[in-house]
Design an enzyme around this catalytic site. Structure first.
Site, mmCIF file in Angstrom:
data_model
loop_
_atom_site.group_PDB
_atom_site.id
_atom_site.type_symbol
_atom_site.label_atom_id
_atom_site.label_comp_id
_atom_site.label_asym_id
_atom_site.label_seq_id
_atom_site.Cartn_x
_atom_site.Cartn_y
_atom_site.Cartn_z
ATOM 1 N N ASN A 297 0.844 -1.193 0.000
ATOM 2 C CA ASN A 297 0.000 0.000 0.000
ATOM 3 C C ASN A 297 0.882 1.246 0.000
ATOM 4 O OD1 ASN A 297 0.466 0.936 2.850
ATOM 5 N ND2 ASN A 297 -0.322 -1.130 3.244
ATOM 6 N N ILE B 92 -2.463 -7.282 14.499
ATOM 7 C CA ILE B 92 -1.440 -7.095 15.537
ATOM 8 C C ILE B 92 -1.974 -6.214 16.663
ATOM 9 C CG2 ILE B 92 0.929 -6.290 15.960
ATOM 10 C CD1 ILE B 92 1.385 -6.633 12.884
#
Ligand code: PMT
Length: 402
Positions: free
Chosen positions: A210, A307
């Site tokens: 990205n 995460i």
């Protein structure tokens, strides 16, 4: 806390054009309340006159090992004992080599060996010199001895080259010394930050990624360091220099980022998830480069672990600040993420159309369970400082600041 105020700081200046910047460093240290003594190598005196430093620090400047007048006043061993902190700025390639080898053929190198003060080095040299294996080897010897290295930075150099090798700015060096002396909103706190994108390979040369540049996360890291925190930055692949005083682990993929985070999370007080972690990864990356033989190519993607959510779910985990990148319904989506992931805080930004990703400026809607604040468009450094100032209030209100 006091920072450098009332500290004895020995400023060593070695030969390089950046020596002129150290005059400003000396001025900042004096302004910050430190007692500053300057020692210059012979080469440094070719760039700046000792008199300049003497005028700024109001103390005599030492340049010679064998100097009867000065030895009678404050002998070199006494000077070595006097120092609470020693900063070598600029540190030339030659001086770093002499430190690494333990040579003591002039006053500054002798003081380095004779002092037990904490030592910080701010290298400055041509980019090719900096990259030379000999310099990099000396650098790692110094790091292994616990010497703190600040910079160098990337930019235009006096020799006309552009690249890594510029000495860090005096204000950055001052802030790092001030912090080492225990000042700042987050003095004594450990902060772990993720930044940048992750790259998820589907063959040896291609990946899904990205547009995150890492600028926002690196600015947050720098802001925390300036406020006294010990900062570990887990960064995806970006083209940014590590901010002075920050420890950095480089990763490529979401799984590597998760591993680096969980290897270090135990000792952490605050976790900031600024990385644009890929939500999916190719299920079976090919061993060899995919050939364009077919008209269609199908990739199976697997969900990556979240995460941030895993850190927030830890029992006795750190205070967590997440980010949210949204293209629509910013406030609602962000509040939903805050409560779903059970975060302490969340900073939401609008992305797309040159917003959020890659740009130098950004704005954030910062949320916490019972409040919110809009931080207006500004450069990412200023924004990061405003963000961590808000975080400090919430951290204290949560009873974590004691
Ligand atoms: O790097 P820059 O170019 O400066 O751009 C900054 C930024 C736009 C990338 C940054 O400000 C930002 O918004 N970062 C978070 C981007 C993101 O992934 O947002 P999200 O809404 O998809 O994810 C929400 C949160 O979960 C984030 O804190 C993210 O780090 C975390 N996450 C997401 C997925 C995952 N697998 N693990 C995670 O930890």
């Amino acid at each position: 806390m006091a920072g450098v105020a009332n500290q004895n700081i020995l400023l060593g200046v070695t030969g390089g054009i950046a020596a002129y910047k150290s005059v400003e460093l000396a001025r900042l240290l004096v302004k910050g309340g430190a007692r500053v003594r300057v020692v210059m190598t012979e080469a440094a005196c070719r760039f700046v006159s000792p008199l300049t430093f003497q005028a700024v620090t109001a103390n005599p400047v030492r340049t010679q090992l064998f100097d009867e007048a000065h030895e009678a006043a404050m002998g070199h061993i006494e000077l070595a004992r006097w120092a609470d902190q020693m900063i070598i700025a600029p540190a030339s390639a030659d001086f770093m080599a002499r430190m690494a080898q333990g040579l003591a053929d002039d006053l500054l190198s002798t003081l380095y060996l004779a002092s037990t003060a904490s030592v910080t080095v701010a290298p400055a040299m041509n980019r090719r010199m900096w990259r030379h294996p000999a310099v990099q080897h000396n650098l790692s010897l110094l790091e292994d001895r616990g010497i703190r290295i600040l910079g160098p930075e990337t930019g235009e150099q006096a020799c006309g080259d552009t690249g890594i090798g510029r000495m860090s700015e005096p204000s950055e060096i001052f802030a790092a010394l001030d912090v080492a002396a225990g000042s700042g909103l987050f003095a004594g706190r450990k902060v772990l930050i993720t930044a940048g994108p992750t790259h998820e390979p589907f063959d040896p040369v291609r990946f899904i990624g990205n547009r995150s540049s890492g600028k926002m996360g690196f600015a947050v890291a720098q802001a925390f360091v300036r406020e006294g925190a010990e900062v570990l930055l887990v960064s995806g692949p970006v083209q940014l220099a590590t901010p002075a005083g920050v420890q950095r682990i480089n990763v490529q993929t979401a799984l590597q980022m998760r591993e680096a985070v969980f290897d270090n999370i135990q000792a952490v007080d605050i976790f900031v998830a600024c990385a644009a972690v890929a939500d999916y990864r190719p299920e079976s990356p090919r061993e060899n480069k995919i050939k364009k033989t077919d008209d269609r190519l199908e990739l199976n993607l697997l969900r990556n672990p979240d995460i941030l959510a895993e850190v927030a779910a830890l029992e006795k985990g750190p205070f967590t600040l997440g980010f949210a990148a949204e293209t629509e319904n910013l406030a609602e989506n962000a509040r939903a993420k805050l409560s779903k992931k059970k975060l302490d805080m969340l900073a939401a930004n609008r992305v797309g159309d040159d917003l959020g990703f890659e740009s130098d400026d950004n704005s954030l809607l910062v949320l916490w369970p019972n409040g919110e604040k809009q931080l207006p468009l500004q450069n990412k450094q200023q924004l990061a400082h405003a963000l961590i100032t808000l975080l400090e209030q919430q951290y204290r209100d949560a009873g974590r600041g004691d």
